[in-house]
Design an enzyme around this catalytic site. Structure first.
Site, mmCIF file in Angstrom:
data_model
loop_
_atom_site.group_PDB
_atom_site.id
_atom_site.type_symbol
_atom_site.label_atom_id
_atom_site.label_comp_id
_atom_site.label_asym_id
_atom_site.label_seq_id
_atom_site.Cartn_x
_atom_site.Cartn_y
_atom_site.Cartn_z
ATOM 1 N N PRO A 68 -3.841 3.135 14.402
ATOM 2 C CA PRO A 68 -4.106 4.507 14.245
ATOM 3 C C PRO A 68 -5.704 4.791 14.612
ATOM 4 C CG PRO A 68 -2.964 3.880 12.274
ATOM 5 C CD PRO A 68 -3.590 2.637 13.145
ATOM 6 N N SER A 71 -5.901 -0.680 13.236
ATOM 7 C CA SER A 71 -6.736 0.392 13.640
ATOM 8 C C SER A 71 -7.312 0.414 15.058
ATOM 9 C CB SER A 71 -7.818 0.344 12.603
ATOM 10 O OG SER A 71 -8.883 1.379 12.667
ATOM 11 N N GLY A 88 0.889 -1.295 -0.076
ATOM 12 C CA GLY A 88 0.044 -0.038 0.027
ATOM 13 C C GLY A 88 0.861 1.228 0.065
ATOM 14 N N ALA A 89 1.829 1.310 -0.784
ATOM 15 C CA ALA A 89 2.882 2.347 -0.952
ATOM 16 C C ALA A 89 2.350 3.559 -1.646
ATOM 17 C CB ALA A 89 4.222 1.901 -1.255
ATOM 18 N N ASP A 145 -1.934 -7.178 -6.722
ATOM 19 C CA ASP A 145 -3.138 -7.348 -5.724
ATOM 20 C C ASP A 145 -3.036 -8.234 -4.530
ATOM 21 O OD1 ASP A 145 -5.448 -7.544 -4.542
ATOM 22 O OD2 ASP A 145 -6.416 -6.963 -6.317
ATOM 23 N N LEU A 153 -8.395 8.087 13.562
ATOM 24 C CA LEU A 153 -8.604 8.940 12.144
ATOM 25 C C LEU A 153 -7.415 9.630 11.531
ATOM 26 C CD1 LEU A 153 -11.690 10.535 13.761
ATOM 27 C CD2 LEU A 153 -11.793 9.127 11.481
ATOM 28 N N VAL A 154 -7.004 9.066 10.328
ATOM 29 C CA VAL A 154 -5.912 9.750 9.497
ATOM 30 C C VAL A 154 -6.460 10.078 8.403
ATOM 31 C CG1 VAL A 154 -3.648 9.235 8.772
ATOM 32 C CG2 VAL A 154 -4.317 7.834 10.542
ATOM 33 N N TYR A 172 -15.686 -3.849 8.391
ATOM 34 C CA TYR A 172 -14.415 -3.220 8.648
ATOM 35 C C TYR A 172 -13.819 -3.407 10.027
ATOM 36 C CZ TYR A 172 -10.444 0.177 8.667
ATOM 37 O OH TYR A 172 -9.179 0.607 8.742
HETATM 38 P P1 NDP Z 1 -5.221 4.841 1.384
HETATM 39 O O1 NDP Z 1 -6.514 4.666 0.805
HETATM 40 O O2 NDP Z 1 -4.515 6.169 1.360
HETATM 41 O O3 NDP Z 1 -4.198 3.829 1.306
HETATM 42 C C1 NDP Z 1 -4.393 2.476 0.893
HETATM 43 C C2 NDP Z 1 -3.331 1.512 0.295
HETATM 44 O O4 NDP Z 1 -3.701 0.191 0.214
HETATM 45 C C3 NDP Z 1 -3.058 2.081 -0.990
HETATM 46 O O5 NDP Z 1 -1.857 2.374 -1.483
HETATM 47 C C4 NDP Z 1 -3.598 0.905 -1.941
HETATM 48 O O6 NDP Z 1 -2.844 0.854 -3.178
HETATM 49 C C5 NDP Z 1 -3.318 -0.131 -0.908
HETATM 50 N N1 NDP Z 1 -4.236 -1.105 -1.372
HETATM 51 C C6 NDP Z 1 -5.461 -1.351 -1.042
HETATM 52 N N2 NDP Z 1 -6.359 -2.509 -1.666
HETATM 53 C C7 NDP Z 1 -5.230 -3.332 -1.966
HETATM 54 C C8 NDP Z 1 -5.068 -4.590 -2.658
HETATM 55 N N3 NDP Z 1 -6.115 -5.230 -3.134
HETATM 56 N N4 NDP Z 1 -3.704 -4.875 -3.145
HETATM 57 C C9 NDP Z 1 -2.715 -4.128 -3.118
HETATM 58 N N5 NDP Z 1 -2.817 -2.893 -2.303
HETATM 59 C C10 NDP Z 1 -4.024 -2.455 -2.202
HETATM 60 O O7 NDP Z 1 -5.578 4.417 2.862
HETATM 61 P P2 NDP Z 1 -4.536 4.895 4.266
HETATM 62 O O8 NDP Z 1 -3.216 5.244 3.892
HETATM 63 O O9 NDP Z 1 -5.338 5.513 5.340
HETATM 64 O O10 NDP Z 1 -4.382 3.124 4.765
HETATM 65 C C11 NDP Z 1 -3.498 2.360 4.980
HETATM 66 C C12 NDP Z 1 -3.657 1.207 6.186
HETATM 67 O O11 NDP Z 1 -4.062 2.215 7.448
HETATM 68 C C13 NDP Z 1 -4.901 0.576 6.054
HETATM 69 O O12 NDP Z 1 -4.801 -1.013 6.346
HETATM 70 C C14 NDP Z 1 -5.955 1.251 6.814
HETATM 71 O O13 NDP Z 1 -7.103 0.387 7.156
HETATM 72 C C15 NDP Z 1 -5.046 1.527 7.929
HETATM 73 N N6 NDP Z 1 -5.688 2.587 8.984
HETATM 74 C C16 NDP Z 1 -6.132 3.718 8.183
HETATM 75 C C17 NDP Z 1 -6.794 4.877 9.126
HETATM 76 C C18 NDP Z 1 -7.338 6.090 8.661
HETATM 77 O O14 NDP Z 1 -8.326 6.847 8.953
HETATM 78 N N7 NDP Z 1 -6.765 6.622 7.087
HETATM 79 C C19 NDP Z 1 -6.856 4.657 10.403
HETATM 80 C C20 NDP Z 1 -6.557 3.308 10.819
HETATM 81 C C21 NDP Z 1 -5.832 2.441 10.145
HETATM 82 P P3 NDP Z 1 -3.309 0.557 -4.608
HETATM 83 O O15 NDP Z 1 -4.757 0.848 -4.752
HETATM 84 O O16 NDP Z 1 -2.436 1.173 -5.633
HETATM 85 O O17 NDP Z 1 -3.182 -0.950 -4.850
HETATM 86 C C1 8X3 Z 2 -9.661 3.731 10.225
HETATM 87 C C2 8X3 Z 2 -10.145 4.788 11.063
HETATM 88 O O1 8X3 Z 2 -12.327 5.215 12.406
HETATM 89 O O2 8X3 Z 2 -12.511 5.044 10.222
HETATM 90 O O3 8X3 Z 2 -9.276 2.599 10.539
HETATM 91 O O4 8X3 Z 2 -12.163 3.080 11.479
HETATM 92 S S1 8X3 Z 2 -11.958 4.597 11.381
#
Ligand code: NDP
Ligand code: 8X3
Length: 250
Positions: free
Chosen positions: A181, A138, A9-10, A58, A183-184, A151
């Site tokens: 984390p 999370s 997920g970079a 994926d 909410l990000v 979720y």
């Molecule tokens: P983003 O949507 O910004 O990033 C998600 C990343 O996951 C993307 O790089 C995407 O890459 C990758 N991804 C999603 N589905 C797939 C797949 N099927 N195969 C490969 N890669 C995949 O969200 P965040 O950065 O916020 O999320 C990152 C992590 O942090 C997640 O696990 C999320 O649950 C967790 N998190 C987020 C929070 C928030 O509030 N934002 C809070 C707590 C946890 P691509 O689409 O290019 O494949």
């Molecule tokens: C992402 C944060 O509050 O939407 O894990 O579940 S929240």
């Protein structure tokens, strides 16, 4: 030996911010995601700081993961740190109204994807007697909130897997820890609300949410502790957030 860090997920949010942060800290990076163009542009951006290799797959596809890991050039074949970050929420619905495709996506990506990645990389870490897995959970893995049902279940599973991995890998030299984390502000809500920008923006209005860079900082801290120190389970929220349902918005 230089340390190799693999980040799933970079292409966005926390994973991308972590890649940027770690590139400046002397780590070599294996950057993974589905969106090739984003991977390539990140590689171009960071290649002056460190060595970058990109992998496009994926996380739902176990065979593609295996092939991608096998295809790594020799220099990148030992993975010192695996950051299991890829994941998203899909939808925010009452359970009786939920979309089963969304449920499949969350369980397949957030849970099974994390397992498949770990399965592909752990044996090499174990045989080397060294390695570090960071699972991005999370607050949704610590408490359930209305309409969060599946979720939250996926992130509770990450919490359980994180604990189980730490137990099973005890004595192997491989460290395991989770970062959870609240909410990000990332593309997370765009994905959750399927591109409805207005709904997504609303999630972060009226308070200062955590930024992806805040989590990247924490990831750097976690992986730069001495070998005997393992941050096993860390929860972080923005100051305005007290729980999943209590956010001070004014
Ligand atoms: P983003 O949507 O910004 O990033 C998600 C990343 O996951 C993307 O790089 C995407 O890459 C990758 N991804 C999603 N589905 C797939 C797949 N099927 N195969 C490969 N890669 C995949 O969200 P965040 O950065 O916020 O999320 C990152 C992590 O942090 C997640 O696990 C999320 O649950 C967790 N998190 C987020 C929070 C928030 O509030 N934002 C809070 C707590 C946890 P691509 O689409 O290019 O494949
Ligand atoms: C992402 C944060 O509050 O939407 O894990 O579940 S929240």
């Amino acid at each position: 030996m230089e340390k190799n860090v693999l980040i799933t997920g970079a292409t966005s949010g926390i994973g991308k911010a972590t890649a940027i942060r770690l590139s400046k800290e002397g780590f070599n990076l294996i950057l993974c995601g589905r969106r090739t163009q984003r991977l390539e542009s990140l590689k171009n951006q960071l290649s002056s700081f460190t060595e970058i290799y990109t992998l496009n797959f994926d996380v739902r596809n176990q065979a593609d993961i295996k092939n991608a890991i096998k295809s790594l050039p020799e220099k990148f074949q030992h993975i010192d740190v695996l950051i299991n970050n890829a994941g998203n929420a899909h939808g925010l619905d009452l359970i009786q109204e939920g979309n089963t495709d969304d449920w499949d996506a969350m369980l397949d990506i957030n849970v099974k994807g994390l397992l498949y990645m770990s399965k592909a990389i752990l044996p090499e870490m174990v045989s080397r007697g060294n390695g570090h897995v960071i699972n991005i959970g999370s607050t949704a893995g610590k408490e359930v909130y209305p309409k969060g049902n599946v979720y939250c279940a996926s992130k509770h599973a990450v919490d359980a897997i994180n604990q189980g991995m730490r137990m099973d890998l005890n004595g192997t030299g491989v460290k395991v820890g989770a970062i959870n984390p609240g909410l990000v502000e990332t593309e997370f809500s765009d994905v959750r609300f399927k591109g409805d920008q207005e709904k997504a923006n609303k999630v972060y209005q009226g308070y200062k949410a955590l930024q992806a860079e805040d989590i990247a900082d924490i990831i750097w801290f976690v992986i730069s502790r001495p070998y005997h120190v393992n941050i096993a389970d860390l929860m972080v929220m923005c100051t305005a957030q007290a729980s999943s349902t209590l956010v001070d918005k004014n």
